[in-house]
Design an enzyme around this catalytic site. Structure first.
Site, PDB file in Angstrom:
ATOM      1  N   GLY A   1      47.027  46.671  30.278  1.00 58.87           N
ATOM      2  CA  GLY A   1      46.592  47.620  29.279  1.00 58.87           C
ATOM      3  C   GLY A   1      46.974  47.183  27.865  1.00 58.87           C
ATOM      4  O   GLY A   1      46.320  47.562  26.895  1.00 58.87           O
TER       5      GLY A   1
ATOM      6  N   GLY B   1      47.283  43.881  26.801  1.00 59.76           N
ATOM      7  CA  GLY B   1      46.518  42.707  26.429  1.00 59.76           C
ATOM      8  C   GLY B   1      46.693  41.593  27.438  1.00 59.76           C
ATOM      9  O   GLY B   1      47.094  41.811  28.580  1.00 59.76           O
TER      10      GLY B   1
ATOM     11  N   VAL C   1      48.246  38.030  29.064  1.00 62.14           N
ATOM     12  CA  VAL C   1      49.563  37.425  29.258  1.00 62.14           C
ATOM     13  C   VAL C   1      49.372  35.928  29.489  1.00 62.14           C
ATOM     14  O   VAL C   1      48.536  35.520  30.302  1.00 62.14           O
ATOM     15  CB  VAL C   1      50.300  38.049  30.455  1.00 62.14           C
ATOM     16  CG1 VAL C   1      51.668  37.399  30.636  1.00 62.14           C
ATOM     17  CG2 VAL C   1      50.451  39.542  30.266  1.00 62.14           C
TER      18      VAL C   1
ATOM     19  N   LYS D   1      53.021  38.016  25.872  1.00 64.92           N
ATOM     20  CA  LYS D   1      52.075  39.129  25.982  1.00 64.92           C
ATOM     21  C   LYS D   1      51.448  39.358  24.617  1.00 64.92           C
ATOM     22  O   LYS D   1      52.137  39.718  23.657  1.00 64.92           O
ATOM     23  CB  LYS D   1      52.782  40.388  26.469  1.00 64.92           C
ATOM     24  CG  LYS D   1      53.554  40.178  27.776  1.00 64.92           C
ATOM     25  CD  LYS D   1      54.044  41.482  28.360  1.00 64.92           C
ATOM     26  CE  LYS D   1      52.930  42.177  29.099  1.00 64.92           C
ATOM     27  NZ  LYS D   1      53.416  43.358  29.864  1.00 64.92           N
TER      28      LYS D   1
ATOM     29  N   ASP E   1      56.955  54.443  35.251  1.00 65.92           N
ATOM     30  CA  ASP E   1      55.888  53.689  35.925  1.00 65.92           C
ATOM     31  C   ASP E   1      56.476  52.628  36.848  1.00 65.92           C
ATOM     32  O   ASP E   1      56.055  51.472  36.851  1.00 65.92           O
ATOM     33  CB  ASP E   1      54.953  53.069  34.898  1.00 65.92           C
ATOM     34  CG  ASP E   1      53.612  52.658  35.516  1.00 65.92           C
ATOM     35  OD1 ASP E   1      53.286  53.173  36.608  1.00 65.92           O
ATOM     36  OD2 ASP E   1      52.894  51.842  34.919  1.00 65.92           O
TER      37      ASP E   1
END
Length: 954
Positions: free
Chosen positions: A636, A638, A640, A654, A750
């Site tokens: 989410g 971008g 890597v 990242k 998360d």
């Protein structure tokens, strides 16, 4: 003068256009007195997430104001008036303003499930149009205002689950239209006013869990439409159940549990639809009435001084689910035809609790179907040597209780990767089109007073009832889970799926979402007394629905008005755009001259101690100018990349995409936080890049990928139980550090297998934590307060159900998610697989004593006792109720204890067993899993977000 025109001309033009628009629109605006009343109401509330911050801007009926619904012009004065004020479950605190009484046309006032305190304003009694007054689930105190008795149009009064005290006003006898009177779970005292017998429309009277006293009013038998009378847990000391209650001919449920009642049980044989009778834990005497309605599902007479025998006529109760007669003085025989005279479907249950009586014999054979539970402990029959299998029914707790129900589930053979669960999509159960993938609406729902003891036999009828009321097809409703709560009540999580059609739409459109929400919040369902009154706990909008706002029903504006507005807007736009273009061209050159100078000065002032700054050139060199071959994944935040710095250090870079860029202050604040988090079991931040309009984070490179890689069926290497236990312990220690030692504390929110990375020695390191997950500060007592989020953050399958429902984030939410990871370690399953939920599947086999049937076969041999304890810990972590979950410290200690039990050869894997051997981006990376269940953040910062890679796992 020319200078003034040059700079002020655009402003004057825009102001003129605005005045034209307002002059046209003012023909139908909201009554100013009602606007002022709304502002006063807002100012008395505390809104932690600024839902109401625009209440002082513009017109409430033309602005998208949360919770305010207005309709077209009312009356001849040209003003619109507020007709609905719905602020359900918005985490509001503060109190209710007396000015609410000025909303003269209000029909619905809904503040359910907030944190409001103070008293109920008596001025609400001035709103003669009010139809629904819904204040339940708050912290309101004080007495019930007498003035509410003036609300002659009120059909539903709900103030349950507050701290209301004082007596029930006699004036409530004037609520001539009221059908639902819910005052339960408060501290209301005094007698029940006999005047309530005048409520000729009353259907449901819930007064349970208060401090009511005196006699039960016999006059209540005059209520012609009463279906549910629930008065449990009050103190009607010495009162008898009025014999006239047999005249309540439409009664479906009568619950008088623990009310200090005495005397005999009246004859209720004349009430044909009576399904639920609970008179337990009183001081009743005499015998059981020999005849009751054949519709009985529940008879609970336990904890009294009843005598005589069990009526043989109970064999005619063919849908009976529970007969509780324990702790009485019954004698004689137990009629076996109670279970022998009926056939059982798969989901049927019958529990007969006859413990602690003087029953001496069984009439018939003691061959019970598996659907039946019989408890006989404490009866003389238990010492009858002639009944061969009597012992199994005579323990204090007989097996096969039947009280635990599992929620529905479904199976599918659809390909997992075809349904994008990262945006809260899933396969639609029972869809007429195989493998139809859609995003459901998720709803918290509760039956407040059902007339049954077990839900499974009635699920089909309930689904049929609900889909009919919502005008949906049966396959569009799925009961994801349900649980019995004290009351008893049934709390459930519903999923509503969009219908399959020729357009193949996979989500509800905004009109349909608004219609469904309105059906729930306006109580327009066809009434069903058997399922009893319901309440909406939550209507959660996530995934594709997260940006929708349905607080306002906008009013219609005539075509002529729209034409005038359109022409005026076009004229204003043409003139304004010309002037603005000239100004932009002139100022653009000066802007570019100053830009580089401003960036340089901000860099100097915003350096972060302990974190290395990398130039854009260094990042480009490390990744071969961000070559696609160096890309190892994306999430989410971008893309890597695997990079090699000038000192040959391998790192994970990242790179934020345009939509993920933050303000510079926020970016550096978050880096500052991350720079202070140092633990062996957390992924370390090395540096950052903030140059040339780019934002990048540089992390240590983890050569062995994610835990999800290793649990994948495609994984070449295998993890034995000792390795898995060490990974579990390392993960728990990392989270424990975030909860207790980070300053400020951090809740992860998360946790999942793809956010647990493994280094070259297979040491677990937790990733994806940042500023948006900051835990609440401590209060004066040193304890952490609950944190409330505006929207839910997390990944389907890992989200704590309680957090999902209430938006209240605590450390126990992380415990739940980590428990899911433990179950993955144990079974190798995904959290959601083929429509099944890992918690339900493992819990079911655990209860059945078949835990080892779901152990991952790739784990090899293992010590059974250690696996059993690890499985039990995982299930405790995943308990529905946060209070019943262990703390993260308890989790760590239990894992350490299990590790001590392990044989030495299995307890700790060798650090040299898995040396770092990755030499290319294709063999190993910071993130290398293709995790079909990875999810982008629903909200919040995503500096270390999850990644769905572009390469295959090892």
């Amino acid at each position: 003068m020319m200078l003034l025109v040059r700079f002020c001309g655009p402003l004057l033009l825009v102001s003129y256009c605005s005045l034209v628009f307002l002059a046209v629109a003012r023909t139908s605006i909201t009554d100013p007195s009602e606007v002022n009343a709304l502002l006063a109401a807002r100012n008395s509330l505390i809104d932690p997430f600024k839902h109401l911050e625009n209440w002082d801007k513009g017109d409430p009926c033309t602005s998208n104001w949360t919770g305010v619904v207005c309709y077209d012009t009312i009356g001849t004065d040209g003003y619109r008036r507020v007709q609905e004020l719905q602020l359900l479950n918005m985490n509001l605190s503060g109190n209710l303003a007396p000015q609410l009484g000025q909303l003269s046309q209000l029909k619905i006032l809904d503040f359910m499930w907030n944190e409001l305190d103070g008293s109920i304003p008596k001025e609400i009694g001035n709103i003669s149009s009010l139809r629904l007054l819904l204040l339940n689930g708050n912290k309101l105190s004080g007495a019930l205002p007498d003035e509410l008795g003036c609300l002659s149009n009120l059909t539903r009064l709900q103030v349950d689950e507050n701290k209301i005290s004082g007596q029930i006003p006699k004036s409530y006898a004037n609520l001539s239209s009221v059908k639902h009177l819910h005052l339960n779970n408060n501290s209301i005292s005094g007698q029940i006013p006999s005047e309530l017998s005048k409520l000729s429309s009353l259907l449901h009277l819930l007064l349970d869990n208060n401090n009511l006293s005196g006699n039960l009013p016999s006059e209540l038998s005059n209520l012609p439409e009463l279906r549910i009378l629930q008065l449990d847990n009050n103190n009607f000391s010495g009162s008898e159940i009025p014999a006239t209650y047999r005249n309540l001919s439409k009664l479906v449920k009568l619950s008088l549990r623990n009310c200090s009642l005495r005397g005999a049980i009246p004859d209720f044989s004349s009430i044909p639809d009576l399904s639920y009778l609970d008179l337990s834990w009183n001081d009743l005497t005499g015998t059981i009435p020999s005849k009751l309605s054949v519709n009985m599902t529940t008879i609970n007479l336990s904890g009294n001084r009843l005598n005589g025998s069990i009526p043989g006529s109970f064999s005619n109760l063919l849908i009976l689910q529970r007969l509780s007669l324990e702790n009485n003085l019954f004698t004689g025989s137990i009629p076996a035809n109670i279970w022998q005279n009926r056939s059982f479907n798969t989901n049927d249950r019958l529990t007969l609790d006859l413990r602690n009586n003087s029953l001496s014999k069984i009439l018939g054979k003691l061959n019970l179907p598996h659907n039946v539970t019989l408890r006989l402990g404490g009866n003389p029959v238990c010492i009858d040597a002639y009944v061969s299998n009597i012992d199994q029914f005579c323990g204090s707790e007989a097996e096969g209780d039947g009280t635990t129900e599992s929620s529905t589930n479904y199976t599918t053979t659809c390909p997992i990767q075809a349904c994008p669960v990262d945006n809260f999509f899933e396969y639609v159960p029972e869809s007429p089109v195989p493998c139809f993938c859609a995003s459901p609406l998720r709803i918290g729902y509760r039956l407040k007073s059902p007339s049954f003891s077990y839900f499974l036999p009635y699920i089909y009828l309930f689904e049929k009832y609900l889909t009919s009321a919502l005008e949906l097809e049966p396959y569009q409703l799925y009961i994801d889970s349900f649980i019995w709560e004290e009351g008893p009540r049934v709390k459930m999580y519903l999923k509503l799926f969009p219908a399959w059609n020729d357009e193949h739409s996979h989500i509800f459109n905004s009109t349909e979402v608004q219609r469904l929400r309105r059906m729930f919040t306006s109580w327009n369902f066809r009434r069903t007394d058997f399922f009893g009154p319901y309440e909406l706990l939550n209507f959660t909008l996530v995934g594709p629905y997260s940006e929708m706002n349905f607080g306002t029903q906008r009013t219609r504006i005539s075509k002529g008005v729209w034409a005038a507005i359109t022409l005026g807007a076009i004229a204003c736009t043409v003139v304004a755009s010309t002037i603005v273009t000239l100004l932009i061209v002139r100022r653009n050159a000066r802007y570019h001259q100053n830009l580089s100078r401003k960036r340089l000065s901000s860099k100097i002032s915003m350096k972060v101690d302990g974190v290395k700054f990398f130039s854009f050139k260094e990042m480009a060199l490390a990744t071969d100018n961000f070559n696609s071959l160096a890309q190892v994944g994306r999430g989410g935040y971008g893309k890597v990349y695997r990079g090699i710095l000038s000192d040959n250090t391998t790192v994970a870079i990242k790179r934020a995409e345009q939509g993920s860029l933050q303000g510079q202050k926020e970016f550096f604040t978050e880096i500052g936080l991350l720079s202070r988090l140092h633990h062996r079991n957390l992924v370390s931040l090395i540096g950052y890049c903030d140059e040339k309009g780019e934002q990048m984070l540089v992390y240590e490179f983890l050569p062995n990928g994610t835990l999800r890689d290793w649990l994948s069926a495609k994984a070449k290497e295998k993890l034995n139980f000792g390795m898995r236990l060490n990974i579990a312990l390392g993960s728990a220690k990392g989270i424990l550090y975030l909860h207790t030692e980070a300053n400020p504390p951090v809740f992860h929110r998360d946790i999942k297998a793809s956010n647990i990375l493994l280094d070259s020695k297979l040491i677990a390191k937790v990733a994806d934590f940042g500023l948006s997950r900051l835990a609440p500060v401590q209060n004066d007592e040193g304890t952490l307060l609950n944190h409330v989020s505006t929207v839910v953050k997390g990944t389907p399958g890992y989200i704590d159900p309680e957090y999902f429902l209430t938006h209240k984030l605590t450390d126990k939410s992380d415990v739940y998610s980590l428990g899911i990871v433990f179950l993955e370690l144990l079974t190798g399953m995904h959290p959601i697989f083929h429509g099944k939920n890992i918690v339900r599947e493992v819990a079911m086999v655990h209860r059945a004593g078949m835990m080892f049937s779901v152990i991952d076969s790739r784990m090899g041999s293992y010590p059974s006792e250690c696996v059993e304890r690890f499985g039990s810990l995982a299930l405790r972590c995943c308990h529905d109720t946060p209070e019943n979950r262990p703390s993260m410290l308890e989790v760590v200690r239990e894992l350490e204890n299990i590790l001590k039990m392990m044989p030495e050869t299995d307890a700790i894997f060798s650090e040299s067993m898995y040396p770092y051997s990755g030499t290319s981006a294709s063999s190993s990376s910071f993130y290398t899993s293709i995790n079909q269940y990875a999810s982008s953040s629903v909200s919040g910062s995503d500096l270390i977000s999850d990644v769905t890679p572009t390469i295959n796992p090892r």
